[in-house]
Design a protein around this motif. Structure first.
Motif, short mmCIF file in Angstrom:
data_model
loop_
_atom_site.label_atom_id
_atom_site.label_comp_id
_atom_site.label_asym_id
_atom_site.label_seq_id
_atom_site.Cartn_x
_atom_site.Cartn_y
_atom_site.Cartn_z
N PRO A 6 55.63 44.43 40.62
CA PRO A 6 56.12 45.22 41.96
C PRO A 6 55.82 44.29 43.10
CG PRO A 6 54.76 46.42 40.64
CD PRO A 6 54.61 44.94 39.85
N TRP A 9 52.69 44.52 45.31
CA TRP A 9 51.49 43.96 44.73
C TRP A 9 51.68 42.24 45.44
CZ3 TRP A 9 51.54 46.02 38.78
CH2 TRP A 9 51.12 47.15 39.04
N THR A 153 54.29 50.19 36.41
CA THR A 153 55.06 48.89 36.64
C THR A 153 56.27 49.29 37.74
OG1 THR A 153 56.40 49.44 34.68
CG2 THR A 153 54.35 47.80 34.76
N GLU A 155 57.04 50.41 40.96
CA GLU A 155 56.44 50.64 42.24
C GLU A 155 56.98 51.82 42.90
OE1 GLU A 155 56.59 48.32 46.67
OE2 GLU A 155 56.78 47.16 44.75
N LEU A 173 47.15 51.14 48.11
CA LEU A 173 47.89 51.89 47.05
C LEU A 173 47.43 53.34 46.58
CD1 LEU A 173 49.41 48.84 44.96
CD2 LEU A 173 50.53 50.06 46.84
N PRO A 206 46.65 45.87 46.35
CA PRO A 206 47.51 45.20 45.39
C PRO A 206 46.67 44.14 44.59
CG PRO A 206 48.94 45.54 47.46
CD PRO A 206 47.46 45.80 47.65
#
Length: 296
Positions: A6, A9, A153, A155, A173, A206
């Motif tokens: 993502p 991240w 996975t 995002e 996040l 991240p």
């Protein structure tokens, strides 16, 4: 085929300072008052390390069960700022505890114990509760994408990104509240219970997922691994891969990622095994494989 990482991240990791640090103000004299208070021959102190999107309160049923068995248990707060920083924090925390240690990591907490235990002669066992067990140079995000099964996975579908000061990681996040029950709990708890967990989740930067691991402690310390067969956060196939690679004592449980909430007895049983006090009657439904002999 591995999927791409993502973008949040990647961006957040680049913005975070990745140097390992110790607890601010921590010195040898500051660590002189041990938390564990163990002496030679005592049972190990059990250290429970939570992962991302939760906090240490999730361990409450497990803590109570272990304390009833006579174990000293500590469940420190995991900062969730980045792997090097969080591992250094835990490593410093462990130095305040006398005697043998059993480290237990859930989810991202597995990455943290993998790094924090390296070089600590007091750590006798590692226990991964649906946890990451990365190899040197490997990140959690890479492991999430190794095999299908993780719903983290994507995002845009999974996360809300909240801006924070760049020197702290650029963004925090959170799992989106309407996705939390499915991703973290596989719809195993009631909507009301899941809503409470979603509302109280702790965010992670991240860098907790993108920062690469150092030398893994599971190569030299015996390990135990609990795999949830309905894990939608890390993904069951990814957990099985890591457990097999570590040559861990492994149990499989019909459970979601937050197995400590839905099957605390199974979690407790595995920790007792690792601590050298097997439960008289293991939780029904546990499938056992593997051994704890570390790879050469």
């Amino acid at each position: 085929m591995p999927r791409s990482l993502p973008s949040a991240w990647r961006t957040g990791a680049a913005a975070l300072a990745l140097s390992a640090t110790v607890i601010p103000g921590q010195t040898a004299s500051a660590a002189s008052a041990p938390l564990g208070g163990n002496t030679a021959g005592d049972r190990p102190t059990i250290v429970l390390v939570h992962g991302s999107f939760t906090d240490a309160s999730g361990w409450r049923p497990v803590i109570g069960a272990l304390q009833q068995r006579g174990y000293r248990v500590v469940a420190p707060a995991n900062p969730l700022r980045g792997l090097s920083q969080d591992s250094a924090y835990l490593a410093a925390f462990l130095k305040s505890i006398k005697g043998p240690l059993v480290l237990v990591g859930h989810s991202y907490g597995g990455s943290v114990i993998t790094n924090a235990a390296t070089g600590n002669p007091n750590v006798t066992s590692l226990v991964y509760i649906a946890g990451f067990a990365p190899e040197k140079g490997e990140s959690a995000a890479e492991l999430l994408a190794k095999f299908p099964g993780s719903r983290l996975t994507d995002e845009s579908a999974a996360f809300n990104a909240v801006p924070i000061p760049k020197d702290q990681g650029a963004v925090d996040l959170y799992i989106k509240p309407d996705k939390f029950r499915d991703v973290f709990l596989s719809n195993r708890l009631s909507p009301a219970e899941a809503a409470v967990a979603a509302a109280s989740q702790r965010p992670a930067t991240p860098a907790t997922s993108t920062e690469k691991s150092g030398a893994p402690a599971w190569k030299t310390i015996p390990s135990w691994f609990l795999v949830g067969t309905d894990d939608r956060a890390i993904g069951t196939a990814n957990l099985r891969f890591m457990a097999e690679r570590a040559r861990a004592h492994t149990v499989e449980v019909d459970a979601p990622h937050a197995v400590y909430l839905t099957a605390p007895d199974a979690v407790t049983d595995l920790i007792l095994d690792a601590a050298g006090t097997p439960s008289p009657a293991h939780t029904p439904g546990l499938a056992r494989t593997g051994n704890s002999t570390p790879p050469s």
